[in-house]
Structure formats: C-alpha cells, structure tokens
Write a protein that holds these residues in place. Structure first.
Motif, PDB file in Angstrom:
ATOM      1  N   MET A 133      14.721 -36.311 -30.876  1.00  0.00           N
ATOM      2  CA  MET A 133      15.198 -37.336 -31.803  1.00  0.00           C
ATOM      3  C   MET A 133      15.656 -36.620 -33.065  1.00  0.00           C
ATOM      4  SD  MET A 133      14.771 -39.958 -29.895  1.00  0.00           S
ATOM      5  CE  MET A 133      15.115 -41.305 -31.010  1.00  0.00           C
ATOM      6  N   VAL A 134      16.936 -36.763 -33.388  1.00  0.00           N
ATOM      7  CA  VAL A 134      17.540 -36.012 -34.486  1.00  0.00           C
ATOM      8  C   VAL A 134      18.366 -36.953 -35.348  1.00  0.00           C
ATOM      9  CG1 VAL A 134      19.105 -34.135 -35.103  1.00  0.00           C
ATOM     10  CG2 VAL A 134      17.666 -33.938 -33.061  1.00  0.00           C
ATOM     11  N   ARG A 135      18.134 -36.920 -36.641  1.00  0.00           N
ATOM     12  CA  ARG A 135      19.029 -37.636 -37.556  1.00  0.00           C
ATOM     13  C   ARG A 135      20.066 -36.658 -38.068  1.00  0.00           C
ATOM     14  NH1 ARG A 135      19.900 -42.231 -39.946  1.00  0.00           N
ATOM     15  NH2 ARG A 135      18.042 -43.167 -39.020  1.00  0.00           N
ATOM     16  N   LYS A 136      21.335 -36.979 -37.815  1.00  0.00           N
ATOM     17  CA  LYS A 136      22.416 -36.083 -38.188  1.00  0.00           C
ATOM     18  C   LYS A 136      23.304 -36.732 -39.241  1.00  0.00           C
ATOM     19  CE  LYS A 136      24.595 -33.524 -35.270  1.00  0.00           C
ATOM     20  NZ  LYS A 136      24.156 -32.183 -35.738  1.00  0.00           N
ATOM     21  N   PRO A 137      23.722 -35.945 -40.216  1.00  0.00           N
ATOM     22  CA  PRO A 137      24.656 -36.482 -41.214  1.00  0.00           C
ATOM     23  C   PRO A 137      26.035 -36.711 -40.600  1.00  0.00           C
ATOM     24  CG  PRO A 137      24.383 -34.121 -41.507  1.00  0.00           C
ATOM     25  CD  PRO A 137      23.403 -34.535 -40.452  1.00  0.00           C
ATOM     26  N   ALA A 138      26.895 -37.359 -41.336  1.00  0.00           N
ATOM     27  CA  ALA A 138      28.257 -37.600 -40.867  1.00  0.00           C
ATOM     28  C   ALA A 138      28.961 -36.266 -40.608  1.00  0.00           C
ATOM     29  CB  ALA A 138      29.033 -38.418 -41.892  1.00  0.00           C
ATOM     30  N   VAL A 139      29.802 -36.255 -39.581  1.00  0.00           N
ATOM     31  CA  VAL A 139      30.526 -35.040 -39.197  1.00  0.00           C
ATOM     32  C   VAL A 139      32.014 -35.371 -39.121  1.00  0.00           C
ATOM     33  CG1 VAL A 139      30.860 -33.292 -37.416  1.00  0.00           C
ATOM     34  CG2 VAL A 139      28.572 -34.183 -37.867  1.00  0.00           C
ATOM     35  N   LYS A 140      32.833 -34.583 -39.810  1.00  0.00           N
ATOM     36  CA  LYS A 140      34.280 -34.761 -39.777  1.00  0.00           C
ATOM     37  C   LYS A 140      34.877 -33.885 -38.690  1.00  0.00           C
ATOM     38  CE  LYS A 140      38.432 -34.628 -42.718  1.00  0.00           C
ATOM     39  NZ  LYS A 140      38.953 -34.313 -44.076  1.00  0.00           N
ATOM     40  N   LEU A 141      35.741 -34.490 -37.875  1.00  0.00           N
ATOM     41  CA  LEU A 141      36.333 -33.797 -36.740  1.00  0.00           C
ATOM     42  C   LEU A 141      37.849 -33.849 -36.799  1.00  0.00           C
ATOM     43  CD1 LEU A 141      34.156 -35.335 -33.851  1.00  0.00           C
ATOM     44  CD2 LEU A 141      33.701 -33.223 -35.118  1.00  0.00           C
ATOM     45  N   ALA A 142      38.472 -32.909 -36.100  1.00  0.00           N
ATOM     46  CA  ALA A 142      39.919 -32.937 -35.895  1.00  0.00           C
ATOM     47  C   ALA A 142      40.203 -32.505 -34.467  1.00  0.00           C
ATOM     48  CB  ALA A 142      40.639 -32.025 -36.885  1.00  0.00           C
ATOM     49  N   GLY A 143      41.146 -33.186 -33.844  1.00  0.00           N
ATOM     50  CA  GLY A 143      41.467 -32.852 -32.464  1.00  0.00           C
ATOM     51  C   GLY A 143      42.501 -33.779 -31.891  1.00  0.00           C
ATOM     52  N   PHE A 144      42.248 -34.280 -30.699  1.00  0.00           N
ATOM     53  CA  PHE A 144      43.238 -35.080 -29.980  1.00  0.00           C
ATOM     54  C   PHE A 144      42.630 -36.398 -29.515  1.00  0.00           C
ATOM     55  CE2 PHE A 144      44.265 -30.589 -29.508  1.00  0.00           C
ATOM     56  CZ  PHE A 144      45.548 -30.564 -30.032  1.00  0.00           C
ATOM     57  N   LEU A 145      43.459 -37.418 -29.549  1.00  0.00           N
ATOM     58  CA  LEU A 145      42.993 -38.793 -29.329  1.00  0.00           C
ATOM     59  C   LEU A 145      43.527 -39.367 -28.027  1.00  0.00           C
ATOM     60  CD1 LEU A 145      41.847 -41.590 -30.320  1.00  0.00           C
ATOM     61  CD2 LEU A 145      44.060 -41.917 -31.462  1.00  0.00           C
ATOM     62  N   LEU A 146      42.657 -40.071 -27.320  1.00  0.00           N
ATOM     63  CA  LEU A 146      43.033 -40.864 -26.153  1.00  0.00           C
ATOM     64  C   LEU A 146      42.563 -42.285 -26.388  1.00  0.00           C
ATOM     65  CD1 LEU A 146      43.906 -41.180 -23.089  1.00  0.00           C
ATOM     66  CD2 LEU A 146      41.492 -40.719 -22.562  1.00  0.00           C
ATOM     67  N   LEU A 227      20.762 -41.816 -36.258  1.00  0.00           N
ATOM     68  CA  LEU A 227      19.647 -41.247 -35.512  1.00  0.00           C
ATOM     69  C   LEU A 227      20.094 -41.115 -34.069  1.00  0.00           C
ATOM     70  CD1 LEU A 227      16.612 -40.429 -35.276  1.00  0.00           C
ATOM     71  CD2 LEU A 227      16.151 -42.858 -34.760  1.00  0.00           C
ATOM     72  N   PHE A 228      19.961 -39.915 -33.504  1.00  0.00           N
ATOM     73  CA  PHE A 228      20.424 -39.661 -32.145  1.00  0.00           C
ATOM     74  C   PHE A 228      19.257 -39.268 -31.243  1.00  0.00           C
ATOM     75  CE2 PHE A 228      24.196 -38.844 -34.684  1.00  0.00           C
ATOM     76  CZ  PHE A 228      25.208 -39.441 -33.945  1.00  0.00           C
ATOM     77  N   ALA A 229      19.277 -39.791 -30.032  1.00  0.00           N
ATOM     78  CA  ALA A 229      18.458 -39.252 -28.955  1.00  0.00           C
ATOM     79  C   ALA A 229      19.331 -38.224 -28.247  1.00  0.00           C
ATOM     80  CB  ALA A 229      18.026 -40.349 -28.000  1.00  0.00           C
ATOM     81  N   VAL A 230      18.866 -36.984 -28.169  1.00  0.00           N
ATOM     82  CA  VAL A 230      19.686 -35.886 -27.649  1.00  0.00           C
ATOM     83  C   VAL A 230      19.117 -35.433 -26.303  1.00  0.00           C
ATOM     84  CG1 VAL A 230      20.673 -33.628 -28.112  1.00  0.00           C
ATOM     85  CG2 VAL A 230      20.126 -35.165 -30.018  1.00  0.00           C
ATOM     86  N   VAL A 290      23.155 -39.724 -28.189  1.00  0.00           N
ATOM     87  CA  VAL A 290      23.208 -41.171 -28.059  1.00  0.00           C
ATOM     88  C   VAL A 290      22.668 -41.796 -29.339  1.00  0.00           C
ATOM     89  CG1 VAL A 290      22.493 -43.168 -26.709  1.00  0.00           C
ATOM     90  CG2 VAL A 290      22.813 -40.959 -25.581  1.00  0.00           C
ATOM     91  N   PRO A 291      23.491 -42.533 -30.081  1.00  0.00           N
ATOM     92  CA  PRO A 291      22.990 -43.152 -31.322  1.00  0.00           C
ATOM     93  C   PRO A 291      22.029 -44.284 -30.993  1.00  0.00           C
ATOM     94  CG  PRO A 291      25.201 -43.946 -30.855  1.00  0.00           C
ATOM     95  CD  PRO A 291      24.901 -42.881 -29.825  1.00  0.00           C
ATOM     96  N   VAL A 292      20.876 -44.285 -31.655  1.00  0.00           N
ATOM     97  CA  VAL A 292      19.846 -45.263 -31.335  1.00  0.00           C
ATOM     98  C   VAL A 292      19.288 -45.896 -32.609  1.00  0.00           C
ATOM     99  CG1 VAL A 292      19.190 -44.122 -29.171  1.00  0.00           C
ATOM    100  CG2 VAL A 292      18.007 -43.526 -31.295  1.00  0.00           C
ATOM    101  N   VAL A 293      18.724 -47.068 -32.435  1.00  0.00           N
ATOM    102  CA  VAL A 293      17.924 -47.716 -33.468  1.00  0.00           C
ATOM    103  C   VAL A 293      16.616 -48.136 -32.831  1.00  0.00           C
ATOM    104  CG1 VAL A 293      19.874 -48.510 -34.853  1.00  0.00           C
ATOM    105  CG2 VAL A 293      19.037 -49.928 -32.977  1.00  0.00           C
TER     106      VAL A 293
END
Length: 296
Positions: A133-146, A227-230, A290-293
């Motif tokens: 169980m990990v709480r991660k801050p916001a992450v900015k990404l760049a790449g390609f969209l589908l 909060l993520f379940a990893v 997996v984002p969880v509450v």
C-alpha cells in the motif's frame, strides 16, 4: 463492496431476464457502477465484455430450445436476433456448427447458471499475492495517447495494437531520446471514461522533468495523487508475460478486493509500470498500481 457477489448477482439477473432488452448502461446502473468501471470489472471477472456475455448466454438458451419443433427464426427473434442469417452466423461462431447441425446432434439441456467463485482460475498455480500500500504524489507524464472504448472488448484489442505500433514505428526510440525524460520506466495508464461517449484515454508515457519544454507532438497528462495497492505479476517469460498480467488483474478484482477492506477509487488512474525487470528473458515482472479508497 464484494465484487464477486455483485458480479454473481448480475449473472443471475441476466439469466432471469435473458429474453428482455439489455444494455451496458442498464446493467451498470443495476450493479451500482459507472458504465466504464462496470465494463472493466465485468471483463476482468468473467473474461468477456458485457454484451458478448449476454449474447453467448442467449445463444445457449436458444440452443436448448432447438429440438422443441419451433422454427429457428422464431427462436432467434425471442433471443434478440432480428434475422435468421444473423442468428446462424452468431450461432456458428459460438458453437462451431449451424443451428441445424446442432439440433441433429447436440445436447439440449437448459444452461446451468454460472458460479463465478468456482468457474474461474485467476492465476496459474493458485498464487496468492498481497499488495504493497503506497501513497504516491501526482506524477506528470508525456507520451502517446489512445482513445478507446471498453464495450465489446474493443480496448482489449486496441491497446495491444497500440503497444506494438509504439515499439516498431520509431516512437519508442524517439520518446526515450528526449531531454525532458526524467525516468525511462514506461507507464501504461488508463484514465476515467468520458461519460458522454464512453471513451477512455490510455497513455503510454514516461515521467518528465519539472519545468521541461515538451514538444506538442507528445500527449501530456498527470496521474493524480492517490493511495495505491501495488501488485507484481508472477515472473514469466515472453510468452507468459501478457497472460500473467491479465491473470493478476483478474486476481485483483475477483480475489483480493472482496476481503481487502478497500474499493477501487473511481476518481483515480490505474496503471501498469514497465521498468528494467521487464527486460528479463525468463523472469519478466510488471507492477500494477490500483488506486484505492478504504471502505466506509
């Protein structure tokens, strides 16, 4: 929220109303999920898209009536097929023979109600996984969209094609050569659907440096803090890598969630993380976030 119990109730409902008109929206509302979330949970739980499952159950019920002397066209209409040819085509695809051949040779038992707890094997060998169980801050990404859709398992076909194209048409090499790349680990991220058209965004991307200039050719997005379940997929070779990831997803929704005390965070973004462990020839591993509450 017990996903297995909810899915089982939906399977019961589908059988009980098999001749009635059904839609993804109606079934999702009954389950208490958004259309997008229900499509994904149903796919992971049963291995079928919602309407594919409904169609197959209708075919199974129709098959059980073939020896009763009724015209095939009448049976097909009862189960939602408007033409004899459309019914025959779907029937042949599902059973491997025409209704006429089936009527002459096959069994006609009314199909048994599926039991989702006993009918599925989620990960080979019965592997039990406990997530970090990990709480991660916001992450900015760049790449390609589908942009794709979960209906009829469209996304299940489109996303693998997207990855294949990304790896073979030069985009992967170009992305990783860019100066804005902070970490070369790749994200495969699913963003929540657009309720107006049912589409959701899937992104292949990398984390970027703060205040970097990013060319317009790249799609820029942010995975919000959560909060993520990893979970880590079981180590596997090239051939088993994709099935191991899919098996892990099935385990998450059908084995782990029911007793976890958590629910899927519908406002979050789930993603698969592909780091250097994915380069192994015999022990490839992918992390699934997996984002969880917590249940209230």
């Amino acid at each position: 929220m017990d996903y297995i119990d909810i899915l089982q109730e939906m399977l019961n409902y589908i059988d009980a109303h098999i001749r009635e008109k059904m839609s993804v929206e109606k079934l999702a509302a009954r389950a208490g999920f958004s259309r997008y979330h229900f499509c994904r949970v149903f796919q992971w739980g049963t291995g079928y898209s919602i309407m594919e499952y409904v169609r197959n159950r209708r075919l199974a019920f129709a098959a059980s009536e073939l020896r009763g002397g009724r015209k095939i066209i009448d049976i097909s209409i009862d189960y939602g097929f408007e033409t004899h040819s459309g019914f025959t085509k779907a029937f042949r695809r599902y059973f491997g023979c025409s209704p006429e051949i089936y009527r002459a040779h096959a069994s006609f038992d009314v199909p048994k109600l599926p039991n989702i707890r006993t009918a599925k094997q989620y990960i080979n060998g019965g592997i039990v996984m406990e997530p970090k169980m990990v709480r991660k801050p916001a992450v900015k990404l760049a790449g390609f969209l589908l942009r794709t859709n979960a209906d009829k398992n469209e996304s299940g076909k489109a996303i693998p094609r997207f990855w294949t194209a990304y790896k073979t048409d030069g985009r992967m090499q170009k992305l990783h050569s860019e100066p804005f790349v902070k970490i070369h680990t790749e994200y495969g991220a699913c963003f929540p659907e657009n309720p107006e058209n049912g589409e959701f965004e899937y992104v292949i991307a990398v984390e970027v440096k703060e205040d970097s200039a990013i060319p317009k050719e790249y799609h820029v997005c942010t995975i919000p803090e959560a909060l993520f379940a990893v979970f880590s997929s079981p180590p596997s070779d090239d051939a088993g890598f994709s099935p191991a990831i899919q098996g892990t997803w099935k385990y998450i929704f059908n084995e782990w969630f029911p007793g976890s005390g958590c629910e899927f965070d519908a406002n979050g973004v789930d993603y698969e993380l592909y780091d250097e462990r994915c380069q192994s020839e015999t022990a490839k591993v992918c992390d699934i976030y997996v984002p969880v509450v917590k249940k209230t």
